[in-house]
Enzyme design. Structure first.
Site, PDB file in Angstrom:
ATOM      1  N   ASP A   1       2.874 -83.654  67.200  1.00 27.76           N
ATOM      2  CA  ASP A   1       4.128 -83.339  67.901  1.00 27.76           C
ATOM      3  C   ASP A   1       4.767 -84.539  68.598  1.00 27.76           C
ATOM      4  O   ASP A   1       5.430 -84.409  69.623  1.00 27.76           O
ATOM      5  CB  ASP A   1       3.900 -82.219  68.945  1.00 27.76           C
TER       6      ASP A   1
ATOM      7  N   LYS B   1       7.791 -86.692  64.953  1.00 21.89           N
ATOM      8  CA  LYS B   1       7.834 -87.244  63.592  1.00 21.89           C
ATOM      9  C   LYS B   1       9.048 -86.728  62.825  1.00 21.89           C
ATOM     10  O   LYS B   1       9.699 -87.475  62.100  1.00 21.89           O
ATOM     11  CB  LYS B   1       6.541 -86.881  62.836  1.00 21.89           C
TER      12      LYS B   1
ATOM     13  N   GLY C   1       4.700 -78.550  62.446  1.00 21.68           N
ATOM     14  CA  GLY C   1       6.019 -78.023  62.826  1.00 21.68           C
ATOM     15  C   GLY C   1       6.872 -79.221  63.180  1.00 21.68           C
ATOM     16  O   GLY C   1       6.683 -79.811  64.236  1.00 21.68           O
ATOM     17  N   HIS C   2       7.742 -79.622  62.268  1.00 22.89           N
ATOM     18  CA  HIS C   2       8.545 -80.841  62.467  1.00 22.89           C
ATOM     19  C   HIS C   2       9.987 -80.434  62.759  1.00 22.89           C
ATOM     20  O   HIS C   2      10.650 -79.834  61.919  1.00 22.89           O
ATOM     21  CB  HIS C   2       8.445 -81.750  61.244  1.00 22.89           C
TER      22      HIS C   2
ATOM     23  N   GLN D   1       0.470 -83.807  61.794  1.00 19.73           N
ATOM     24  CA  GLN D   1      -0.489 -83.913  62.908  1.00 19.73           C
ATOM     25  C   GLN D   1      -0.484 -85.357  63.447  1.00 19.73           C
ATOM     26  O   GLN D   1       0.539 -86.007  63.387  1.00 19.73           O
ATOM     27  CB  GLN D   1      -1.905 -83.486  62.468  1.00 19.73           C
TER      28      GLN D   1
HETATM   29  P1  GDP Z   1       6.588 -83.443  65.266  1.00 18.55           P
HETATM   30  O1  GDP Z   1       5.603 -82.383  64.943  1.00 18.55           O
HETATM   31  O2  GDP Z   1       5.951 -84.779  65.462  1.00 18.55           O
HETATM   32  O3  GDP Z   1       7.721 -83.516  64.282  1.00 18.55           O
HETATM   33  O4  GDP Z   1       7.221 -83.056  66.683  1.00 18.55           O
HETATM   34  P2  GDP Z   1       7.746 -81.592  67.110  1.00 18.55           P
HETATM   35  O5  GDP Z   1       9.000 -81.315  66.387  1.00 18.55           O
HETATM   36  O6  GDP Z   1       6.658 -80.589  67.001  1.00 18.55           O
HETATM   37  O7  GDP Z   1       7.971 -81.813  68.658  1.00 18.55           O
HETATM   38  C1  GDP Z   1       8.835 -82.789  69.145  1.00 18.55           C
HETATM   39  C2  GDP Z   1       9.882 -82.119  70.031  1.00 18.55           C
HETATM   40  O8  GDP Z   1      10.534 -83.110  70.780  1.00 18.55           O
HETATM   41  C3  GDP Z   1      10.980 -81.413  69.245  1.00 18.55           C
HETATM   42  O9  GDP Z   1      11.422 -80.315  69.972  1.00 18.55           O
HETATM   43  C4  GDP Z   1      12.071 -82.476  69.142  1.00 18.55           C
HETATM   44  O10 GDP Z   1      13.375 -81.919  69.004  1.00 18.55           O
HETATM   45  C5  GDP Z   1      11.920 -83.142  70.480  1.00 18.55           C
HETATM   46  N1  GDP Z   1      12.293 -84.574  70.519  1.00 18.55           N
HETATM   47  C6  GDP Z   1      11.993 -85.544  69.611  1.00 18.55           C
HETATM   48  N2  GDP Z   1      12.418 -86.745  70.064  1.00 18.55           N
HETATM   49  C7  GDP Z   1      12.992 -86.527  71.271  1.00 18.55           C
HETATM   50  C8  GDP Z   1      13.565 -87.387  72.249  1.00 18.55           C
HETATM   51  O11 GDP Z   1      13.651 -88.596  72.120  1.00 18.55           O
HETATM   52  N3  GDP Z   1      14.032 -86.796  73.396  1.00 18.55           N
HETATM   53  C9  GDP Z   1      13.949 -85.454  73.602  1.00 18.55           C
HETATM   54  N4  GDP Z   1      14.424 -84.977  74.744  1.00 18.55           N
HETATM   55  N5  GDP Z   1      13.381 -84.628  72.708  1.00 18.55           N
HETATM   56  C10 GDP Z   1      12.912 -85.152  71.566  1.00 18.55           C
HETATM   57  P1  IMO Z   2       2.545 -81.587  63.740  1.00 21.96           P
HETATM   58  O1  IMO Z   2       2.628 -82.073  62.315  1.00 21.96           O
HETATM   59  C1  IMO Z   2       0.007 -80.557  67.108  1.00 21.96           C
HETATM   60  C2  IMO Z   2      -3.908 -78.845  66.197  1.00 21.96           C
HETATM   61  C3  IMO Z   2      -4.137 -77.413  66.629  1.00 21.96           C
HETATM   62  C4  IMO Z   2      -5.620 -77.470  66.938  1.00 21.96           C
HETATM   63  C5  IMO Z   2      -6.163 -78.383  65.834  1.00 21.96           C
HETATM   64  C6  IMO Z   2      -6.726 -77.668  64.638  1.00 21.96           C
HETATM   65  O2  IMO Z   2       3.632 -80.659  64.108  1.00 21.96           O
HETATM   66  O3  IMO Z   2       2.370 -82.713  64.671  1.00 21.96           O
HETATM   67  P2  IMO Z   2      -5.590 -76.387  62.592  1.00 21.96           P
HETATM   68  O4  IMO Z   2      -4.718 -75.163  62.555  1.00 21.96           O
HETATM   69  O5  IMO Z   2      -4.966 -77.584  61.980  1.00 21.96           O
HETATM   70  O6  IMO Z   2      -6.971 -76.120  62.056  1.00 21.96           O
HETATM   71  O7  IMO Z   2      -5.810 -76.697  64.168  1.00 21.96           O
HETATM   72  O8  IMO Z   2      -5.064 -79.184  65.437  1.00 21.96           O
HETATM   73  N1  IMO Z   2      -2.719 -79.059  65.340  1.00 21.96           N
HETATM   74  C7  IMO Z   2      -1.584 -79.616  65.770  1.00 21.96           C
HETATM   75  N2  IMO Z   2      -1.214 -80.015  67.006  1.00 21.96           N
HETATM   76  N3  IMO Z   2       0.846 -80.750  66.069  1.00 21.96           N
HETATM   77  C8  IMO Z   2       0.473 -80.377  64.819  1.00 21.96           C
HETATM   78  O9  IMO Z   2       1.220 -80.670  63.735  1.00 21.96           O
HETATM   79  C9  IMO Z   2      -0.772 -79.740  64.634  1.00 21.96           C
HETATM   80  N4  IMO Z   2      -1.424 -79.234  63.572  1.00 21.96           N
HETATM   81  C10 IMO Z   2      -2.618 -78.843  64.016  1.00 21.96           C
HETATM   82  O10 IMO Z   2      -3.366 -77.098  67.755  1.00 21.96           O
HETATM   83  O11 IMO Z   2      -5.840 -78.103  68.166  1.00 21.96           O
HETATM   84 MG    MG Z   3       5.036 -80.498  65.606  1.00 16.88          MG
END
Ligand code: GDP
Ligand code: IMO
Ligand code: MG
Length: 420
Positions: free
Chosen positions: A12, A15, A39-40, A220
């Site tokens: 998270d 990415k 979850g991107h 991840q």
């Molecule tokens: P990922 O799994 O690495 O793609 O990250 P996620 O999408 O799960 O979580 C990142 C969260 O931060 C999302 O809600 C994005 O919209 C938000 N986000 C990403 N970059 C920024 C930033 O520079 N500033 C703010 N405020 N939010 C951001």
């Molecule tokens: P993105 O790509 C954050 C974490 C779960 C748990 C561990 C194992 O959005 O960054 P799993 O279901 O993979 O067997 O769970 O890994 N986890 C993540 N945490 N971002 C993710 O993906 C994750 N995918 C798995 O919360 O701790």
């Molecule tokens: Mg994510």
């Protein structure tokens, strides 16, 4: 230049936002490991979209999107995602899915839930069946996308596995899943995915030989890697550089540059060690400012200060060339910002991130404090225009990890990105 983008923390890191920003420079964007545990988040025309399986280049015109064979695929989820994105007017004509990718079946998810509920050590998985599906791959029992096309073949491959796991599920007093309850839906998804399915190993190698530029999209984060992460609190795939090669079938020289994504602080979902974790009011404040709730499960994310010891480890083991710092704007109203520069154990300080839980549960973080810049940076377009205190924070990070910070994200939108 072919680029690998991976998360340097526990997932998270932003990415999706970073890859959506970078994808315009590439012909191909590839997912190579993980599954719909990812979850991107991307904003497209102001609308928030969370991609779980589709590569984050899907919103970029003319980009080929590939889901390679290292990804474990829930075909029902994939079809749903393709249909949703099509409804937004986005073309999925250039989406290719590996016919050799392992399939997540309903009993995998059931087993994930049963194991999680009965485990003395809870991992806090996403309960998507990721672990059990990878277990079947390693156990040489996996069923693949190519098996979804023919009813007899599907039945022959899945029935013994379904029977095998039914016994296990019953032993935990769970309700077994009948193959008849999902076979038709799975076969329908196979028909739907047929026009997208290919041998992506050959396709990727052809694209590579033609000189097409490829962006590899990690899911991840490094610290969740099954081999190099905080085991057992990890996911079941290789989130580090190695995952690209096992997941795509491309040669090692296909990765020419590695950009690591790091939040300006740290978050973690699920259980496991987290040396810089904050609690109570401090964590509530950061979680609320950063809107730190899981994209896949909605769970509140655990939050803490930036851990430079961990970051340096992630940079080291992945040969990271430059870093993309996200969510720097979250600190806009903070009076004080901290980072961890050392771990203290048995009265001595070091900069070693040994991922073993026994070690990480023992270490005491040593903090360095920075004054906040106390103004909004979300519309700043160049590094020079950032407040001096912000620049100092970034320079401290790059100096510590001995790696340049090439991009800084100051908001959720594509254009809220500073390229140095
Ligand atoms: P990922 O799994 O690495 O793609 O990250 P996620 O999408 O799960 O979580 C990142 C969260 O931060 C999302 O809600 C994005 O919209 C938000 N986000 C990403 N970059 C920024 C930033 O520079 N500033 C703010 N405020 N939010 C951001
Ligand atoms: P993105 O790509 C954050 C974490 C779960 C748990 C561990 C194992 O959005 O960054 P799993 O279901 O993979 O067997 O769970 O890994 N986890 C993540 N945490 N971002 C993710 O993906 C994750 N995918 C798995 O919360 O701790
Ligand atoms: Mg994510």
């Amino acid at each position: 230049m072919n680029l690998l983008v991976l998360g340097l923390q526990w997932g998270d890191e932003g990415k999706g936002k970073a890859i959506d920003f970078l994808a315009g420079n590439f012909n191909v964007v590839v997912r190579y490991q993980g599954g719909h545990n990812a979850g991107h988040t991307i904003y497209y025309k102001g609308k928030k979209v969370i991609l779980h399986l589709l590569p984050s280049g899907i919103f970029t015109n003319n980009t080929i999107s590939i889901i390679a064979q290292g990804v474990v695929i829930n075909p029902i989820q994939l079809v749903k995602e393709i249909k949703n994105i099509s409804l937004m007017g986005i073309s999925t004509d250039k989406l290719i899915v590996s016919m050799n990718a392992p399939v997540i079946l309903p009993f995998h998810q059931k087993l994930d839930i049963i194991f999680e509920n009965s485990r003395y050590l809870k991992i806090g998985t996403t309960k998507r069946g990721i672990g059990p599906a990878y277990e079947d791959l390693v156990g040489r029992r996996a069923v693949f996308i190519r098996d979804l096309i023919d009813k007899d073949k599907f039945y022959k491959r899945v029935k013994p596995l379904n029977d095998y796991y039914s016994k296990l599920i019953r032993s935990y007093d769970g309700e077994e899943v009948s193959i008849n309850s999902y076979i038709d839906e799975y076969l329908e998804s196979g028909v739907f995915l047929k026009k997208h399915s290919k041998n992506t190993t050959y396709l990727l190698n052809e694209l590579y030989m033609e000189g097409k530029s490829i962006l590899f999209e990690g899911a991840q984060g490094v610290l969740l890697d099954v081999n190099q992460g905080t085991y057992p609190y990890v996911t079941s795939s290789n989130t580090c550089v190695g995952g690209v090669f096992t997941g795509t079938g491309l040669p090692h020289k296909a990765v020419e540059k590695v950009i690591g994504i790091s939040k300006a602080y740290t978050t973690r979902v699920g259980e496991g060690p987290f040396p810089t974790e904050l609690f109570e009011e401090e964590s509530d404040f950061l979680r609320e400012k950063g809107n730190e709730f899981g994209s896949t499960t909605g769970r509140p994310r655990r939050v803490g200060w930036l851990d430079l010891v961990a970051l340096k480890y992630s940079v080291m083991i992945n040969g990271v060339n430059s870093v993309f710092v996200t969510k720097l704007d979250i600190f806009d109203e903070f009076d004080e910002i901290k980072v961890v520069t050392d771990y203290e154990i048995n009265g001595e300080q070091n900069q070693i991130f040994d991922p073993s839980i026994d070690y990480l549960n023992e270490v005491e973080p040593v903090f360095k404090s920075f004054p906040g810049w106390k103004k909004s940076i979300c519309n700043v377009k160049t590094f020079d225009d950032l407040p001096e205190k912000t620049k100092y924070y970034i320079k401290f990070i790059e100096n510590y990890i001995k790696t340049p910070v090439e991009y800084i994200s100051v908001g959720t939108q594509r254009e809220q990105t500073i390229n140095r």
